[in-house]
Design a protein around this motif. Structure first.
Motif, PDB file in Angstrom:
ATOM      1  N   ALA A  91      48.127   4.694 -53.276  1.00  0.00           N
ATOM      2  CA  ALA A  91      48.399   5.491 -52.084  1.00  0.00           C
ATOM      3  C   ALA A  91      49.101   4.603 -51.076  1.00  0.00           C
ATOM      4  O   ALA A  91      48.881   3.388 -51.035  1.00  0.00           O
ATOM      5  CB  ALA A  91      47.107   6.050 -51.488  1.00  0.00           C
ATOM      6  N   VAL A  94      45.125   3.809 -47.302  1.00  0.00           N
ATOM      7  CA  VAL A  94      43.809   4.397 -47.551  1.00  0.00           C
ATOM      8  C   VAL A  94      43.017   4.352 -46.253  1.00  0.00           C
ATOM      9  O   VAL A  94      43.243   3.477 -45.408  1.00  0.00           O
ATOM     10  CB  VAL A  94      43.051   3.679 -48.685  1.00  0.00           C
ATOM     11  CG1 VAL A  94      43.752   3.861 -50.005  1.00  0.00           C
ATOM     12  CG2 VAL A  94      42.868   2.211 -48.367  1.00  0.00           C
ATOM     13  N   SER A 161      51.896   9.951 -49.425  1.00  0.00           N
ATOM     14  CA  SER A 161      50.476   9.797 -49.742  1.00  0.00           C
ATOM     15  C   SER A 161      49.744   8.959 -48.705  1.00  0.00           C
ATOM     16  O   SER A 161      48.735   8.340 -49.010  1.00  0.00           O
ATOM     17  CB  SER A 161      50.313   9.133 -51.119  1.00  0.00           C
ATOM     18  OG  SER A 161      50.815   7.806 -51.094  1.00  0.00           O
ATOM     19  N   SER A 338      50.334  14.515 -52.015  1.00  0.00           N
ATOM     20  CA  SER A 338      49.054  13.827 -51.995  1.00  0.00           C
ATOM     21  C   SER A 338      48.492  13.805 -50.580  1.00  0.00           C
ATOM     22  O   SER A 338      47.275  13.913 -50.382  1.00  0.00           O
ATOM     23  CB  SER A 338      49.204  12.393 -52.507  1.00  0.00           C
ATOM     24  OG  SER A 338      48.028  11.653 -52.315  1.00  0.00           O
ATOM     25  N   GLN A 342      44.741  14.909 -49.581  1.00  0.00           N
ATOM     26  CA  GLN A 342      43.802  14.012 -48.919  1.00  0.00           C
ATOM     27  C   GLN A 342      43.227  14.644 -47.666  1.00  0.00           C
ATOM     28  O   GLN A 342      42.026  14.527 -47.388  1.00  0.00           O
ATOM     29  CB  GLN A 342      44.507  12.699 -48.572  1.00  0.00           C
ATOM     30  CG  GLN A 342      44.866  11.845 -49.778  1.00  0.00           C
ATOM     31  CD  GLN A 342      45.588  10.581 -49.362  1.00  0.00           C
ATOM     32  OE1 GLN A 342      45.135   9.843 -48.503  1.00  0.00           O
ATOM     33  NE2 GLN A 342      46.743  10.337 -49.973  1.00  0.00           N
ATOM     34  N   ARG A 343      44.073  15.310 -46.910  1.00  0.00           N
ATOM     35  CA  ARG A 343      43.564  15.969 -45.700  1.00  0.00           C
ATOM     36  C   ARG A 343      42.559  17.060 -46.054  1.00  0.00           C
ATOM     37  O   ARG A 343      41.551  17.249 -45.375  1.00  0.00           O
ATOM     38  CB  ARG A 343      44.730  16.554 -44.898  1.00  0.00           C
ATOM     39  CG  ARG A 343      45.565  15.513 -44.177  1.00  0.00           C
ATOM     40  CD  ARG A 343      46.525  16.153 -43.203  1.00  0.00           C
ATOM     41  NE  ARG A 343      47.190  15.164 -42.378  1.00  0.00           N
ATOM     42  CZ  ARG A 343      48.458  14.794 -42.498  1.00  0.00           C
ATOM     43  NH1 ARG A 343      49.214  15.356 -43.444  1.00  0.00           N
ATOM     44  NH2 ARG A 343      48.978  13.891 -41.712  1.00  0.00           N
ATOM     45  N   VAL A 355      37.937  11.090 -49.533  1.00  0.00           N
ATOM     46  CA  VAL A 355      39.352  10.810 -49.748  1.00  0.00           C
ATOM     47  C   VAL A 355      39.509   9.653 -50.732  1.00  0.00           C
ATOM     48  O   VAL A 355      40.340   9.699 -51.652  1.00  0.00           O
ATOM     49  CB  VAL A 355      40.052  10.470 -48.417  1.00  0.00           C
ATOM     50  CG1 VAL A 355      41.526  10.124 -48.651  1.00  0.00           C
ATOM     51  CG2 VAL A 355      39.927  11.631 -47.441  1.00  0.00           C
ATOM     52  N   LEU A 359      41.414   9.703 -54.406  1.00  0.00           N
ATOM     53  CA  LEU A 359      42.512   8.810 -54.764  1.00  0.00           C
ATOM     54  C   LEU A 359      42.185   7.988 -55.997  1.00  0.00           C
ATOM     55  O   LEU A 359      43.035   7.805 -56.882  1.00  0.00           O
ATOM     56  CB  LEU A 359      42.832   7.886 -53.591  1.00  0.00           C
ATOM     57  CG  LEU A 359      43.503   8.548 -52.383  1.00  0.00           C
ATOM     58  CD1 LEU A 359      43.605   7.568 -51.225  1.00  0.00           C
ATOM     59  CD2 LEU A 359      44.883   9.078 -52.750  1.00  0.00           C
TER      60      LEU A 359
END
Length: 877
Positions: A91, A94, A161, A338, A342-343, A355, A359
């Motif tokens: 990602a 992070v 991402s 991505s 994630q949100r 999250v 990932l």
């Protein structure tokens, strides 16, 4: 005119950067040297930061072989990491890092970089993907770079991402990595050179100027590869999905081939337009409009991507990649970026470690991570009951057991189906931006900053007969609780008559002496909230009462405004007789106005007593203030003189007749007023003298007590002489030994709640709890049983909730708001329920709907008038 398509494939080589994650803490781990030392021959090398490791593939002419190479290297890297208690995450950024991870790798070149570039080097906690495509020489690399550059923003959007910074804060960008990376002095779309001689002169000049140390610090989005004949793409975030990386690589190779075969090179965009297009891609990813590479006009990311695939059909066909890339591109459109996923993961429960888990799982997946989601155009095709819920306990309000939409929801379901996942996701992103702009926020427990309150677009629909039943039942309950509050702080007849055990009152933390200050027989719960749940087996039930300071009305009204502004296709399907929420704030004002004490005069002054902007529900206080004109005051702006309260601010002074209390009463009473003295006794004296009304009244916390809740049906009969109109959830009092022992025996089957718990805090849901959680609760029940009650696990109904790609069932409850005002005669009360309800939505896998625990909301469509629309059938399944 295009030259004939070549039959040979240019080779592709990929370098991927991975964050190292401690599997126990889910934080980044500064152990790159340990990883590199475990497999020294597999191409794993450390990067500048000790928490990042790079993996480099071999060069492949076949996309299929490249895919397998990347999967194999990820598997090997994960295996090495697992031996050390680590995992890898691909990602751009992070959301969980510690200070130790921000260390620059301990070798001389990296230390020099840190010394030369300072904070810029140390803050580069970012990971990217570099893709090298074979070219004849550096001259060809530079010749094609300018023409390809206009398509770079799309490739960035595909890879996006990095929505969060290392502290877990949402940056508002799909690729915050790109913004951080662009701060280096040698960045941009492509070098301003068309030949290798020009390029070498550029590099030499920058080195002589001591801006960079060598060619490796040329960080343009496109640059000649350093070690072999290739053109390097550097714009992409690290991608958790291998197939996303492959899609970008295949498109990049096709772009190189197409540009190399053009008789007339494609001119680059104006630098300002190029920069704007790249910024827009970093901001919105695949969830917003991009600038069209040809026209520079805004167009949906879907159209831009699919048009590029079609533009490159000849080159992709020649390499045998068209069908594969076309399918992957369409899947990428359906699944979104991505960053979006994630949100969504964070919003489900408000936990950054969710999250991280997402990932890590996607990075380790042996197949495309987007296959974890439905990619069918029909967002309801995979709509199924929640896993683990038996069908006879499962009640979905929108769909029947056969999976067909109920009559009241048919038109809305059809409209959502027509919009499809991409249309819904686009509108959802716009709606979330709208909520952020309007400041519709709530602070989740454990978070240091507020975030946008999550609102789902699929409404809840309540028909006229159901609304009449629920509102009448809520008003009955509000009257009974008001009578109880007056009684328990007065004559205590309910205790004398043995209808409420004395020890229940003695053990209630909500029972406060301050509650005795309110005038006898007055309205005490001016605005009360009641939480209701529905299931086919038990019908409607009241789950909790909120008579201290119920929140949520503003969120209900914002949900309606959001529906009207952002989901017009869905809102147009609303049934006839829909509730008008525009008068809810006026109703609120009128209720507080009616609460003014007798001596207030014709123009009572009302204030909102607030702890200030750091309160989790401050947004709601601001909205009420702006809509009603009632000012917000903090304790240090209040003073009491001669038993009269005054607001003191900006040199002015005005008598206060009604204070709408929006903070814990103990915190309020122990705060110091404008004169520096504690407010407790002055405020209580003003109340006792009949000069000030606190709404809701002091001491009302006993009405929220979960043990007192068990006796409300008896209160309705005792005070009103009526039978309860709405069912009650059976409740066990752990203060009674026999009931406590039964609860301990069935702890894994029951819900245990603190009697004074708010916002879902302290709840143990037996079937969901771990052995450790059950053991701790068992010990608490043995030591402090009077502080808890227990209830059977009730079946909350579900409603469709959009999860980015498809609709999923999520548990819901309903909060209604009832107003009480004194009537014309002694002891008479007027009760009315606001024509707005807040449907609260639990995160995935949870029964807890509270906003403070990561829950969200929905617009509640209430048919308040008898509708002639034949679709207005009963909402009760």
């Amino acid at each position: 005119m295009n030259a004939p398509i070549r039959t040979r494939n240019r080779t592709i080589r990929v370098e991927e950067e991975f964050q190292l994650i401690d599997t126990a803490t889910r934080c980044m781990a500064a152990r790159a040297r340990d990883i590199a030392g475990t497999r020294p021959t597999t191409g794993f090398t450390p990067e500048m930061q000790e928490c990042v490791v790079q993996s480099a593939s071999a060069a492949h002419a076949s996309v299929e072989n490249l895919t397998q190479d990347l999967l194999d290297r990820r598997a090997a890297l994960n295996e090495s990491a697992a031996e050390l208690g680590l995992a890898i995450a691909a990602a751009g950024t992070v959301p969980m890092a510690s200070k130790s991870t921000v260390e620059v790798f301990h070798n001389e070149s990296f230390r020099k970089l840190s010394a030369d570039y300072g904070l810029l080097a140390r803050e580069q906690l970012v990971c990217g993907t570099q893709i090298h495509v074979e070219v004849a020489d550096r001259d060809e690399a530079l010749a094609v770079a300018a023409g390809i550059s206009r398509y770079l923003p799309l490739l960035l959007a595909l890879s996006a991402s990095s929505p969060f910074n290392s502290e877990g804060q949402d940056t508002g960008y799909a690729s915050s990595r790109y913004l951080a990376w662009a701060r280096w002095p040698t960045t941009g779309s492509h070098p301003p050179a068309r030949t290798s001689a020009e390029y070498d002169a550029l590099v030499s000049g920058l080195v002589e100027a001591r801006v960079i140390s060598g060619p490796s610090m040329i960080y343009y989005d496109l640059r000649p590869s350093q070690q072999r004949n290739g053109l390097e793409l550097r714009i992409a975030d690290a991608c958790p999905s291998v197939d996303t990386t492959i899609t970008i690589a295949a498109l990049f190779r096709a772009l190189v081939e197409r540009e190399a075969q053009l008789d007339d090179p494609t001119p680059p965009l104006n630098p300002a337009i190029q920069r704007a297009a790249t910024w827009r891609a970093a901001r919105f990813g695949m969830e917003g409009d991009l600038l069209d590479p040809e026209t520079s006009a805004p167009r949906s990311a879907r159209e831009v991507l699919l048009d590029l695939v079609e533009l490159l059909r000849p080159q992709l066909t020649a390499t045998g990649d068209f069908e594969r890339v076309d399918a992957l591109a369409r899947r990428a459109v359906m699944a979104g970026s991505s960053a979006f996923r994630q949100r969504r993961a964070l919003r489900r429960r408000g936990r950054p470690d969710d999250v991280m888990d997402l990932l890590v799982a996607e990075t380790a997946s042996s197949t495309d991570s987007t296959q974890l989601f439905s990619t069918d155009e029909d967002v309801f095709k995979a709509y199924v009951p929640i896993e683990g819920v038996e069908m006879d306990h499962f009640t979905d309000e929108a769909f029947d057991a056969a999976g067909l939409p109920r009559d009241l929801y048919k038109q809305t379901v059809e409209a959502a189906t027509r919009l499809g996942p991409v249309g819904l996701r686009t509108q959802q992103v716009n709606a979330e931006r709208d909520l952020t702009v309007r400041g519709v926020t709530f602070r989740v427990t454990g978070e240091s900053h507020a975030r946008a309150f999550s609102m789902d677009m699929m409404p809840r629909i309540i028909d006229h007969s159901t609304w009449r039943h629920l509102s009448t039942g809520a008003e009955q309950r509000a009257k009974a609780i008001n009578a109880f509050l007056n009684d328990v702080y007065g004559e205590q007849a309910i205790l004398r008559d043995g209808r409420l055990p004395l020890d229940i009152l003695d053990k209630s933390p909500g029972y406060r002496r301050a509650g005795q200050t309110a005038l006898r027989g007055s309205v005490r719960n001016h605005v009360s909230g009641v939480d209701l749940i529905y299931s086919e087996r038990n019908g409607w039930q009241i789950l909790e009462d909120n008579v201290r300071m119920p929140s949520g009305l503003t969120f209900a009204l914002e949900a309606r405004a959001m529906s009207q502004r952002n989901y017009p296709e869905l809102f147009d399907t609303a049934p006839a007789g829909l509730n008008d929420t525009s008068g809810c704030y006026s109703m609120f004002y009128d209720t507080l106005l009616a609460a003014a004490p007798p001596g207030a005069g014709e123009d009572p002054h009302i204030v909102i007593a607030s702890p200030g902007q750091h309160d989790p529900s401050f947004f709601e206080q601001v909205q009420i203030s702006e809509a009603t004109g009632i000012p917000i005051v903090t304790p240090d702006q209040l003073v009491v003189e001669d038993h009269v309260a005054y607001e003191v601010s900006s040199g002015s002074r005005r008598r206060v007749d009604v204070a709408y209390l929006r903070q814990d009463e103990e915190m309020f009473l122990t705060s110091r007023g404008a004169d520096g003295e504690p407010l407790r006794y002055p405020i209580q004296s003003a109340i006792s003298a009949g000069h000030l009304t606190i709404a809701n009244a002091l001491g009302n916390g006993i009405g929220d007590d979960k043990a007192i809740y068990a006796f409300v049906p008896q209160m309705i009969e005792y005070y009103l002489g009526e039978k309860p109109l709405i069912n009650h959830v059976p409740t066990y009092l752990c203060s009674i030994r026999e009931q406590r022992d039964m609860v301990i025996e069935r702890l894994d089957e029951l819900v245990v709640k603190p009697i004074d718990g708010y916002g879902g805090s302290g709840i143990t849901i037996g079937p969901e709890a771990t052995d450790e959680e059950l053991a701790l609760r068992r010990e608490e029940l043995q030591v402090r049983p009077e502080q808890f009650i227990a209830q059977e696990v009730v079946s909350l109904s579900t409603l469709p909730t959009f999860e980015g790609v498809s609709m999923q069932p999520r548990h819901v409850d309903l909060r209604l708001f009832t107003h009480l005002r004194a009537g014309s005669g002694p002891g008479e009360l007027t009760a009315v329920t606001a024509p707005a309800g807040l449907t609260r939505v639990a995160p995935a896998g949870s029964l807890v709907v509270n906003s403070s625990r990561g829950g969200g909301g929905k617009d509640t469509w209430i048919v308040v008038e008898d509708a002639t629309n034949p679709s207005a059938a009963s909402t009760t399944p």
